[in-house]
Design an enzyme around this catalytic site. Structure first.
Site, PDB file in Angstrom:
ATOM      1  N   SER A 101       0.826  -1.200   0.000  1.00 15.31           N
ATOM      2  CA  SER A 101       0.000   0.000   0.000  1.00 15.31           C
ATOM      3  C   SER A 101       0.871   1.265   0.000  1.00 15.31           C
ATOM      4  O   SER A 101       1.731   1.412  -0.867  1.00 15.31           O
ATOM      5  CB  SER A 101      -0.946  -0.065   1.205  1.00 15.31           C
ATOM      6  OG  SER A 101      -1.997   0.846   1.062  1.00 15.31           O
ATOM      7  N   ASP A 223      -8.951  -6.412  -4.145  1.00 17.42           N
ATOM      8  CA  ASP A 223      -8.667  -5.190  -3.384  1.00 17.42           C
ATOM      9  C   ASP A 223      -9.721  -4.136  -3.718  1.00 17.42           C
ATOM     10  O   ASP A 223      -9.897  -3.776  -4.882  1.00 17.42           O
ATOM     11  CB  ASP A 223      -7.267  -4.693  -3.765  1.00 17.42           C
ATOM     12  CG  ASP A 223      -6.774  -3.581  -2.856  1.00 17.42           C
ATOM     13  OD1 ASP A 223      -7.611  -2.822  -2.330  1.00 17.42           O
ATOM     14  OD2 ASP A 223      -5.550  -3.470  -2.703  1.00 17.42           O
ATOM     15  N   HIS A 251      -7.311  -6.091   0.236  1.00 20.90           N
ATOM     16  CA  HIS A 251      -6.178  -5.152   0.298  1.00 20.90           C
ATOM     17  C   HIS A 251      -5.066  -5.704   1.195  1.00 20.90           C
ATOM     18  O   HIS A 251      -3.888  -5.454   0.949  1.00 20.90           O
ATOM     19  CB  HIS A 251      -6.662  -3.779   0.800  1.00 20.90           C
ATOM     20  CG  HIS A 251      -5.590  -2.738   0.757  1.00 20.90           C
ATOM     21  ND1 HIS A 251      -4.953  -2.374  -0.415  1.00 20.90           N
ATOM     22  CD2 HIS A 251      -5.012  -1.989   1.734  1.00 20.90           C
ATOM     23  CE1 HIS A 251      -4.047  -1.448  -0.146  1.00 20.90           C
ATOM     24  NE2 HIS A 251      -4.049  -1.196   1.140  1.00 20.90           N
TER      25      HIS A 251
END
Ligand SMILES: *[C@@H]1O[C@H](CO)[C@@H](O)[C@H](O)[C@H]1NC(C)=O
Ligand SMILES: *[C@@H]1O[C@H](CO)[C@@H](O)[C@H](O)[C@H]1NC(C)=O
Ligand SMILES: *[C@@H]1O[C@H](CO)[C@@H](O)[C@H](O)[C@H]1NC(C)=O
Length: 284
Positions: A101, A223, A251
């Site tokens: 991320s 995600d 995610h």
């Protein structure tokens, strides 16, 4: 029959000897926003069980890091634990960076500053910049404040966030075990997002340094935050040498699909090693 068995044993030995993942790798894991080294507990265990070395750091004002929030305004400040660690590495140690991320910026930042100490960089549902795809471009892929549900948010575009429990349950951890969502509830901290000229410059990457290190992208196919479309956009703008995708991963791939993720990382690390030995150039 005995001859056939010897043949099988021979095949296995040849496979073990030449399998790209046969040597120990050193993974340096870089968490995403609000998270800390804690989010890697499953993945680190799996990688270590396969004989690899793992380092998971807390970035500034993350996990157990004690630096106060008011002292973290830029990527250089946020990433200070990374530069300290990279400087402490022995000259012969090369790491495989894994960023999740917002941790993707940490991967790029380290690759640009310490390319000679990096075997390769892996971006897992992560923000990935390139010489022609800057922080300003990737920031456009950040969620809008109203997409963050019950999270505590300051700023538009978002500047400070505390991930809310409903947001985490439905849009980040929706395929992950409930225990991991609970761990997140107990461990998440406020986090910052960076904008402006100073940080844009800090996250700029060059063909000569960043481009000298191979990259891999791991697409999390379920995600809902950084969607597969957004992940593929970044891949198209700065194509990495390796692309993998993990079915069923939300995610939080390190929680929802830790085994698949670990196996992919070990294979990717093996490919990075073979690139390294062949001395291939990585034109961006
Ligand atoms: C992995 O860890 C072991 C034990 O701490 C150490 O001896 C070895 O040098 C490390 N290898 C790498 C590649 O970091
Ligand atoms: C950089 O990206 C822009 C689109 O954002 C594109 O028009 C341009 O051709 C790209 N330049 C290079 C050198 O890839
Ligand atoms: C943890 O859950 C409680 C109860 O739902 C909630 O009040 C709190 O804000 C949550 N904390 C985080 C960081 O999500």
């Amino acid at each position: 029959m005995a001859a056939f068995n010897r043949f099988l044993v021979g095949i296995v030995i040849v496979f073990l000897a030449y399998s790209p993942s046969s040597s120990a790798l050193h993974f340096l894991l870089i968490h995403g926003s609000g998270h800390g080294a804690w989010c890697w507990y499953k993945l680190a265990t799996l990688l270590e069980q396969k004989g690899h070395n793992v380092t998971a750091l807390d970035l500034a004002y993350s996990g157990r890091n004690q630096v106060p929030l008011e002292r973290v305004h830029t990527f250089d400040e946020y990433h200070k634990p990374l530069s300290e660690y990279m400087k402490s590495l022995s000259p012969e140690d090369k790491v495989v960076l894994v960023g999740h991320s917002y941790g993707g910026y940490g991967v790029s930042w380290v690759m640009e500053r310490f390319p000679e100490k990096v075997l390769g960089g892996v971006f897992a549902s992560a923000f990935m910049v390139g010489p022609n795809f800057t922080l300003e471009d990737t920031n456009k892929l950040l969620p809008r404040p109203d997409q963050l549900d019950d999270s505590f948010v300051i700023g538009d575009p978002i500047r400070i966030v505390l991930i809310g429990p409903h947001f985490a349950a439905t849009l980040l951890y929706q395929n992950s075990p409930p225990e991991d969502l609970k761990l997140a509830n107990y461990s998440l901290r406020l986090t910052q997002f960076f904008y402006g000229d100073v940080v844009n410059r800090q996250i700029r990457v060059t063909k000569e340094r960043y481009g000298s290190v191979p990259r891999a992208y791991v697409i999390d196919l379920e995600d809902k935050l950084i969607t597969p479309e957004a992940q593929r956009l970044m891949i198209a703008r700065t194509p990495p040498q390796v692309v993998r995708q993990i079915r069923g991963a939300d995610h939080m791939v390190q929680f929802s699909k830790p085994r698949e993720f670990a196996n992919n990382l070990i294979e990717i690390g093996g490919l990075f090693e073979s690139f390294d030995q062949e001395g291939k150039p990585y034109a961006l």
